[in-house]
Design an enzyme around this catalytic site. Structure first.
Site, PDB file in Angstrom:
ATOM      1  N   PHE A 101       0.866  -1.183   0.000  1.00 60.96           N
ATOM      2  CA  PHE A 101       0.000   0.000   0.000  1.00 60.96           C
ATOM      3  C   PHE A 101       0.894   1.221   0.000  1.00 60.96           C
ATOM      4  O   PHE A 101       2.053   1.145   0.430  1.00 60.96           O
ATOM      5  CB  PHE A 101      -0.880   0.004   1.254  1.00 60.96           C
ATOM      6  CG  PHE A 101      -2.373  -0.060   0.967  1.00 60.96           C
ATOM      7  CD1 PHE A 101      -2.904  -1.120   0.255  1.00 60.96           C
ATOM      8  CD2 PHE A 101      -3.238   0.921   1.431  1.00 60.96           C
ATOM      9  CE1 PHE A 101      -4.277  -1.193   0.012  1.00 60.96           C
ATOM     10  CE2 PHE A 101      -4.603   0.864   1.203  1.00 60.96           C
ATOM     11  CZ  PHE A 101      -5.126  -0.194   0.491  1.00 60.96           C
TER      12      PHE A 101
ATOM     13  N   GLN B 143      -8.108  14.274   4.550  1.00 60.41           N
ATOM     14  CA  GLN B 143      -7.494  13.457   3.500  1.00 60.41           C
ATOM     15  C   GLN B 143      -8.410  13.356   2.286  1.00 60.41           C
ATOM     16  O   GLN B 143      -9.553  12.906   2.399  1.00 60.41           O
ATOM     17  CB  GLN B 143      -7.208  12.051   4.028  1.00 60.41           C
ATOM     18  CG  GLN B 143      -6.582  11.149   2.968  1.00 60.41           C
ATOM     19  CD  GLN B 143      -5.984   9.888   3.569  1.00 60.41           C
ATOM     20  OE1 GLN B 143      -6.709   8.936   3.880  1.00 60.41           O
ATOM     21  NE2 GLN B 143      -4.681   9.871   3.749  1.00 60.41           N
TER      22      GLN B 143
ATOM     23  N   HIS C 188      -8.765  11.273  -0.809  1.00 63.13           N
ATOM     24  CA  HIS C 188      -8.260  10.026  -1.379  1.00 63.13           C
ATOM     25  C   HIS C 188      -8.113  10.240  -2.876  1.00 63.13           C
ATOM     26  O   HIS C 188      -9.017  10.776  -3.514  1.00 63.13           O
ATOM     27  CB  HIS C 188      -9.245   8.894  -1.076  1.00 63.13           C
ATOM     28  CG  HIS C 188      -8.700   7.530  -1.323  1.00 63.13           C
ATOM     29  ND1 HIS C 188      -8.395   7.066  -2.578  1.00 63.13           N
ATOM     30  CD2 HIS C 188      -8.393   6.517  -0.474  1.00 63.13           C
ATOM     31  CE1 HIS C 188      -7.938   5.831  -2.484  1.00 63.13           C
ATOM     32  NE2 HIS C 188      -7.917   5.471  -1.216  1.00 63.13           N
TER      33      HIS C 188
ATOM     34  N   LEU D  95     -15.497   5.276  -3.280  1.00 63.48           N
ATOM     35  CA  LEU D  95     -14.084   4.922  -3.238  1.00 63.48           C
ATOM     36  C   LEU D  95     -13.680   3.815  -4.212  1.00 63.48           C
ATOM     37  O   LEU D  95     -14.395   2.843  -4.395  1.00 63.48           O
ATOM     38  CB  LEU D  95     -13.713   4.469  -1.827  1.00 63.48           C
ATOM     39  CG  LEU D  95     -12.199   4.420  -1.620  1.00 63.48           C
ATOM     40  CD1 LEU D  95     -11.643   5.830  -1.515  1.00 63.48           C
ATOM     41  CD2 LEU D  95     -11.849   3.616  -0.395  1.00 63.48           C
TER      42      LEU D  95
ATOM     43  N   GLU E 157      -7.304   1.703  -2.697  1.00 72.25           N
ATOM     44  CA  GLU E 157      -5.891   1.813  -2.999  1.00 72.25           C
ATOM     45  C   GLU E 157      -5.293   0.440  -3.323  1.00 72.25           C
ATOM     46  O   GLU E 157      -4.226   0.340  -3.921  1.00 72.25           O
ATOM     47  CB  GLU E 157      -5.180   2.425  -1.788  1.00 72.25           C
ATOM     48  CG  GLU E 157      -3.747   2.780  -2.041  1.00 72.25           C
ATOM     49  CD  GLU E 157      -3.152   3.627  -0.912  1.00 72.25           C
ATOM     50  OE1 GLU E 157      -3.883   4.417  -0.300  1.00 72.25           O
ATOM     51  OE2 GLU E 157      -1.951   3.483  -0.660  1.00 72.25           O
TER      52      GLU E 157
ATOM     53  N   ARG F 234      -2.687  10.335   6.649  1.00 75.79           N
ATOM     54  CA  ARG F 234      -2.775   8.946   7.094  1.00 75.79           C
ATOM     55  C   ARG F 234      -2.372   7.995   5.977  1.00 75.79           C
ATOM     56  O   ARG F 234      -2.772   8.183   4.831  1.00 75.79           O
ATOM     57  CB  ARG F 234      -4.209   8.623   7.515  1.00 75.79           C
ATOM     58  CG  ARG F 234      -4.432   7.162   7.813  1.00 75.79           C
ATOM     59  CD  ARG F 234      -5.837   6.864   8.286  1.00 75.79           C
ATOM     60  NE  ARG F 234      -6.843   6.930   7.249  1.00 75.79           N
ATOM     61  CZ  ARG F 234      -7.184   5.897   6.459  1.00 75.79           C
ATOM     62  NH1 ARG F 234      -6.589   4.748   6.557  1.00 75.79           N
ATOM     63  NH2 ARG F 234      -8.120   6.059   5.540  1.00 75.79           N
TER      64      ARG F 234
END
Ligand SMILES: Cc1cc2nc3c(=O)[nH]c(=O)nc-3n(C[C@H](O)[C@H](O)[C@H](O)COP(=O)(O)OP(=O)(O)OC[C@H]3O[C@@H](n4cnc5c(N)ncnc54)[C@H](O)[C@@H]3O)c2cc1C
Ligand code: SF4
Ligand code: SF4
Ligand code: FES
Lengths: 249, 576
Positions: B121, B234, B236, B250, B253, B384
């Site tokens: 990741f 954040q 994304h 979403l 990732e 994060r």
């Protein structure tokens, strides 16, 4: 811009009717989008459950044109928009308001299933092939659509005697876990009423997670119950091998 | 006081996501009488949507991984703004918390030798994320739920807390309503754990659900607790951009973790320009800004994003490792990701800032009030890393549950609740039915536009000042919104209250962002584009001062030399 007509159930357990709304249609829209537009424009108090909007949480179950669906996964492109789209709450559970129904019974059933009981005699190692099936059962997002269509629950009001497909899937997940030491056949037979299921497969057809509820969960569990409770030879074998055979299913 | 439904607990947990459930399990195990309250049904919290995995240095795939490496990655990812002690506890305890989930029945994907498999990741220098395909959150929440059900704590589903009640400085209970029938209820508790998640619904494009209105942040703020680092939101890098209805949802990732490649409309693998070393597996702040910049400069995809391509991997592999992404694109966008690139763009995803807590116990600055999970601040610093939230929930959920249970043991019986506070809370809830202002949906939409366009990925002073002025007007409008219909399951009514929380959080984000005159992690300022070492040594602190919001900066806690050494070894490489 294209428009669609929606007939949405408005009311509670006592009384209600289908109310018609018109919604402007955008490309790629799903039924839940339409419901949200109705909320924002015409009916701010329209009750509906949703969370993820991506078929992951199992909150937005309803009956769209009579078919049990996740509203966030039902595209308007796939519906005949010449006709009004009819959206009603799930039929098997008591309506709270509009599209929201009281599914608390399911949470009560779940509490009665004894939890995972790890074996002490084995290392925590297993192969991916050994858990593909367990992972299939564990994909369940608790949308309760299978509970909604199962005729045992829907028409015969057998709720106290039959736990329903969702919870048979859950037990299958425990029973086939490579490290589980529990045995739930008595529970399946006596308390969960697995015998009521007559394998119509309606539950499998509606499962948004494509879990093969009947073939992969219920039938193997039924076999296990028969083996353990009605087959004296199996009982003797078990006596000598010391435990249930966990590999099947 | 009138005969209102009242419940008494040693420890009351607000929120039933990963953090709340883990806290409740631990507090029960410590002998406390525990109640859990959540806005949705059990098992539907945000945690269920988490896809990619939970970060823990198990070292199953890369034997060189260790808590120290995980600690360093987390600190560097957070641009050293993290509370060192939280990052340390997190890295040290995450492996045990993951193994514990396995002992409670979770079934993670396996390595060839039969152990928990781990994937790559962004920002993690070793394959570190334990996962179950791309539905790790579901596995985690279900495991905690099934373990929790047998712990004997009570769960109040579809109940919303609107006010914390206090006795002097100390928190002693809260006021809530049931969604189903709109009835009010009261809770008395020796200790309260906030585990309410994030604030994403204040933004227009977000991966978050209706629940993410920052209630915990606002409840804590109103009760006098400090919030820190609220400027760090954040974005994304990969949300869906098309069709319109799914904008913001979403795209995990894990797609990049499994080898997905980002390209612009000219077919260029543009991450080469922004972070040639880590490419697609750079940190989220970097990748989000890269995509945003490509689109701004005219190299975006047809629907205003970038292309994310995983089709060079075998179709079976993609379906096995990313099953829910496969279905999400197939069902919602008519795109087969095994043959066609996805279109993706930044989406509001997570808030690093939150309630200031003591790392070891989760105690906030208000006695009796604890916080854990996304609504707590400090752990993630300025940015994060993916996978570090699920592990955060387990590590600090457990610690806050324990901290609260121990606090409860030392505390005398609950004093009676203050009738004046209760009546004020009730009045606040009932007033919207008697008003004639605008619809809560309209105010919400204006707030989302404001935050999206003025306090988004790139920020400048004029915009933020304008945002603060607009938030002021929206507060006035929110105080006048009108609600129609009955008190039974009335989303318009619920939103009318949620707006208050969102406005508190939005104001905290905007004011904190204005205060931090540098760019760091999730906070990027066009008018202050560089890191400023001086400000990098300070947290931004927000606290209530009468009716106005007070913002200040306070020095970061000093990192012990031995931890400093772990970080320093790599510092140059990532230019913190
Ligand atoms: C789509 C998506 C994918 C993600 N993937 C990952 C990933 O792969 N790895 C990772 O580490 N992180 C991931 N994250 C982030 C992570 O999932 C969240 O940060 C985390 O789940 C937050 O957990 P929580 O326990 O703090 O809050 P939640 O799980 O959101 O729970 C909050 C709870 O608080 C309750 N609540 C809120 N307000 C109130 C109130 N006023 N009264 C009563 N109850 C209230 C809610 O009902 C809910 O039960 C993802 C997030 C999203 C949205
Ligand atoms: S197969 Fe069994 S559980 Fe499924 S719908 Fe039919 S009767 Fe119900
Ligand atoms: S088994 Fe399938 S249909 Fe039944 S609750 Fe689970 S996901 Fe829904
Ligand atoms: S909203 Fe989560 S499944 Fe539809």
């Amino acid at each position: 811009m294209k428009e669609a007509r929606f007939q949405v159930y408005r009311g509670d357990a006592k009384a209600g009717k289908l109310q018609e709304y018109t919604v402007a249609v955008e490309e790629g829209m799903v039924v839940l989008d339409a419901i949200h537009r109705i909320q924002a424009k015409d009916a701010p108090d329209l009750a509906v459950r949703w969370n993820c909007k991506a078929a992951k949480c199992g909150s937005c179950s309803a009956e769209v044109n009579g078919k049990p669906k996740l509203m966030c996964k039902t595209r308007l492109d796939d519906l005949p928009l010449e006709e009004p789209v009819v959206v009603k709450p799930m039929k098997t559970f008591p309506v709270v308001k509009d599209l929201v129904c009281d599914v608390s019974w399911n949470f009560e059933v779940n509490k009665r299933i004894p939890k995972f009981t790890p074996r002490k005699d084995r290392e925590w190692r297993w192969m991916q092939e050994d858990i593909d099936r367990v992972q299939e059962y564990r994909k369940c997002i608790e949308c309760f659509l299978c509970q909604n269509v199962c005729h045992v629950l829907r028409e015969h009001g057998e709720k106290p005697g039959f736990a329903g497909p969702r919870f048979l899937v859950r037990v299958a997940g425990l029973e086939t876990h490579p490290m589980d030491a529990g045995n739930r056949t008595k529970l399946l037979k006596d308390e969960m009423g697995i015998g009521y299921c007559n394998i119509t497969k309606c539950c499998t057809e509606v499962c948004p997670e494509d879990i093969h509820i009947t073939d992969n969960a219920i039938i193997p569990l039924k076999e296990r119950v028969v083996d353990e409770h009605y087959d004296p030879v199996m009982k003797v074998i078990r006596l000598f091998t010391g435990g249930s055979n966990k590999k099947e299913g | 006081m009138s005969a209102r439904e009242t419940h008494d607990y040693d420890v009351l947990v607000i929120g039933a996501g990963g953090a709340g459930l883990r806290a409740a399990i631990e507090a029960s195990a410590a002998g406390a009488k525990v109640g859990v309250i959540c806005k949705s049904l059990l098992g539907k919290a945000h945690t269920v949507m988490a896809e990619g995995g939970v970060a823990a240095a198990l070292a199953h795939v890369d034997p060189k991984d260790s808590w120290k490496v995980h600690f360093r990655d987390t600190m560097l990812g957070g641009k050293l703004l993290n509370h060192w002690r939280m990052a340390q506890l997190h890295a040290q305890e995450a492996p045990e918390r993951v193994r514990e989930l396995e002992r409670w029945g979770a079934v993670f994907d396996r390595t060839k030798d039969g152990r928990i498999l781990q994937r790559n990741f962004g920002g993690h220098s070793a394959p570190r994320l334990a996962h179950v395909g791309d539905r790790t959150g579901l596995e985690m929440i279900r495991t905690l739920q099934d373990e929790g059900v047998h712990q004997g704590f009570d769960v109040f589903m579809e109940c919303t807390v609107t006010k914390l009640l206090k006795d002097g400085d100390r928190v002693t209970g809260c006021f809530a309503y049931r969604r189903e029938n709109g009835r009010f209820l009261l809770f008395r508790a020796k200790a309260i754990v906030l585990a309410t998640g994030g604030i994403g619904k204040a933004y227009k494009v977000t991966s978050n659900s209706w629940e993410y209105t920052g209630d915990g942040h606002a409840l804590a703020y109103e009760a006098g607790a400090e919030l820190i680092d609220m400027e760090f939101v954040q974005f994304h890098p990969t949300g869906m951009v098309w069709p319109p209805g799914v904008m913001g949802i979403l795209v995990t990732e894990a797609v990049r973790g499994e080898g997905g490649i980002l390209r612009n409309s000219k077919g260029e693998r543009f991450m080469e320009k922004y972070d040639p070393k880590r490419m697609e597996l750079s940190t989220r702040d970097m990748v989000a800004r890269a995509i945003y910049t490509e689109v701004k400069e005219g190299r975006g995809s047809p629907h205003g994003g970038a292309f994310l391509d995983i089709s060079h991997k075998p179709a079976d592999y993609v379906k096995k490792k990313l099953p829910s992404m496969y279905h999400q694109f197939k069902d919602l966008a008519d795109v087969d990701i095994t043959t066609t690139p996805m279109e993706v763009g930044p989406t509001t995803h997570y808030i690093m800032g939150g309630v200031r807590v003591e790392p070891d116990t989760g105690a906030s600055t208000v006695p009796g009030l604890f916080a854990a999970g996304e609504c707590a601040g400090g752990m993630h610093g300025a940015n994060r890393l993916g996978g570090n939230s699920l592990s955060d929930l387990l590590v600090f959920g457990r610690r806050a549950g324990l901290g609260a249970a121990e606090y409860a043991k030392k505390t005398g019986p609950n004093p009676p609740l203050d009738d004046r506070q209760v009546q004020a809370a009730e009045r606040e809830m009932l007033e919207p039915f008697e008003r004639s202002g605008s619809s809560p949906y309209d105010v919400h939409q204006r707030l989302q536009e404001c935050m999206h366009s003025l306090v988004g990925i790139f920020r400048v002073e004029e915009d933020m000042t304008a945002a603060i002025a607009e938030i002021g007007r929206l507060k006035e409008d929110a105080a006048r919104v009108r609600v129609t219909g009955s008190r039974e399951f009335n989303p318009g009514w619920h939103l009318a209250h949620d707006l208050r929380s969102m406005l508190v959080c939005s104001e905290a984000v905007a004011r904190s962002a204005l205060t931090r005159k540098e760019s760091r992690g999730g906070h990027a300022r066009l008018d202050h584009p560089n890191l400023d070492p001086e400000q990098g040594r300070r947290n931004t602190v927000v606290r209530r001062d009468g009716e106005s919001m007070h913002v200040s900066q306070s020095p970061l806690p000093e990192m012990p030399a031995e931890l400093r050494a772990i970080v320093d070894a790599e510092l140059e490489a990532v230019k913190v």
